[in-house]
Design a protein around this motif. Structure first.
Motif, PDB file in Angstrom:
ATOM      1  N   HIS A  86       0.868  -1.355   0.035  1.00  0.00           N
ATOM      2  CA  HIS A  86       0.276  -0.081   0.119  1.00  0.00           C
ATOM      3  C   HIS A  86       0.765   1.058   0.197  1.00  0.00           C
ATOM      4  CE1 HIS A  86      -3.914  -1.846   0.073  1.00  0.00           C
ATOM      5  NE2 HIS A  86      -3.610  -2.813   1.130  1.00  0.00           N
ATOM      6  N   HIS A  87       1.901   1.318   0.470  1.00  0.00           N
ATOM      7  CA  HIS A  87       2.913   2.417   0.550  1.00  0.00           C
ATOM      8  C   HIS A  87       3.389   2.877  -0.649  1.00  0.00           C
ATOM      9  CE1 HIS A  87       6.058   5.128   1.997  1.00  0.00           C
ATOM     10  NE2 HIS A  87       7.081   4.397   1.105  1.00  0.00           N
ATOM     11  N   GLU A  88       3.641   1.761  -1.608  1.00  0.00           N
ATOM     12  CA  GLU A  88       4.004   2.134  -2.982  1.00  0.00           C
ATOM     13  C   GLU A  88       2.859   2.566  -3.745  1.00  0.00           C
ATOM     14  OE1 GLU A  88       7.569  -1.304  -3.924  1.00  0.00           O
ATOM     15  OE2 GLU A  88       5.418  -2.149  -3.541  1.00  0.00           O
ATOM     16  N   ASN A 138       0.405   4.147  -2.615  1.00  0.00           N
ATOM     17  CA  ASN A 138      -0.220   5.401  -2.250  1.00  0.00           C
ATOM     18  C   ASN A 138       0.907   6.497  -2.611  1.00  0.00           C
ATOM     19  OD1 ASN A 138      -2.344   4.833  -0.848  1.00  0.00           O
ATOM     20  ND2 ASN A 138      -1.141   4.381   1.195  1.00  0.00           N
ATOM     21  N   LYS A 139       2.061   6.197  -2.759  1.00  0.00           N
ATOM     22  CA  LYS A 139       3.033   7.283  -3.385  1.00  0.00           C
ATOM     23  C   LYS A 139       2.659   7.572  -4.917  1.00  0.00           C
ATOM     24  CE  LYS A 139       7.590   6.788  -3.089  1.00  0.00           C
ATOM     25  NZ  LYS A 139       9.076   5.929  -2.962  1.00  0.00           N
TER      26      LYS A 139
END
Length: 208
Positions: A116-118, A120-121
């Motif tokens: 999710h971090h990737e 969201n970026k």
């Protein structure tokens, strides 16, 4: 055989010869006479093919030294292929269709691999940029998929396709946001549905 077919056949055989001989960028290729004998074409045809390849920046002649290979992966090769191979509409459609399949496969991989971090970026980047290109967006998707072969194939195909297009269109954000949010949900069906809708929008835009 037409001049274009002769040219393409010489280029094809020259490429095969380079592979067989293990030649790489910076290596010297055989002389015009040797190529004529080895490829079984007249010296004048070989000379014209070499001259055209040199104009395209694929080889270079150094006075008193011979002819050497330059980088075949550069933009000149894209122009060569678009000029001599991808002139008809069917070929252009084939390239676009193949590019689409690679994009869908990379979306499948991104669902499996990306956290999710990737994702969201990319969402943050998209929301911060009102103007962007389709290529910029899918470059990020290719990187999410973490498959270097797909990335290289996609890069080549999009360059071929773009070399045939007069305009590089900037697209609206909403369809890309829908696609990215479906990807963040790890929902394959919604992701591919959003992709197909996006491509339908892109196709209709291209026709205007």
């Amino acid at each position: 055989m037409s001049n274009t077919k002769v040219y393409l056949e010489i280029v094809k055989q020259l490429r095969e010869m380079i592979a067989i001989d293990g030649l790489k960028t910076g290596d010297k290729i055989p002389s015009e006479r040797e190529l004529s004998e080895r490829l079984n074409f007249g010296r004048s045809s070989v000379r014209e093919a070499l001259r055209a390849l040199e104009l395209l920046g694929l080889i270079e002649t150094r006075r008193g030294e011979g002819t050497f290979i330059r980088d075949f992966r550069g933009h000149q090769l894209v122009q060569l292929l678009s000029t001599f191979i991808l002139q008809d509409q069917k070929a252009k459609r084939d390239v676009f269709e193949t590019k689409n399949y690679i994009e869908m496969d990379c979306l499948r991989l991104a669902i499996q691999k990306a956290d999710h971090h990737e994702i969201n970026k990319i969402l943050d980047w998209l929301e911060a940029n009102e103007h962007f290109t389709d290529d910029q967006f899918f470059q990020k998707i290719m990187e999410l998929s973490d498959n270097h072969l797909f990335l290289r194939l996609w890069s080549i195909l999009k360059e071929y396709y773009n070399s045939l297009e007069e305009n590089h269109i900037t697209y609206k954000r909403d369809p890309y946001l829908v696609l990215l949010k479906a990807l963040a949900e790890k929902n394959l069906e919604k992701t591919l549905s959003a992709y197909r809708k996006l491509r339908n929008l892109s196709n209709s835009t291209d026709k205007n």
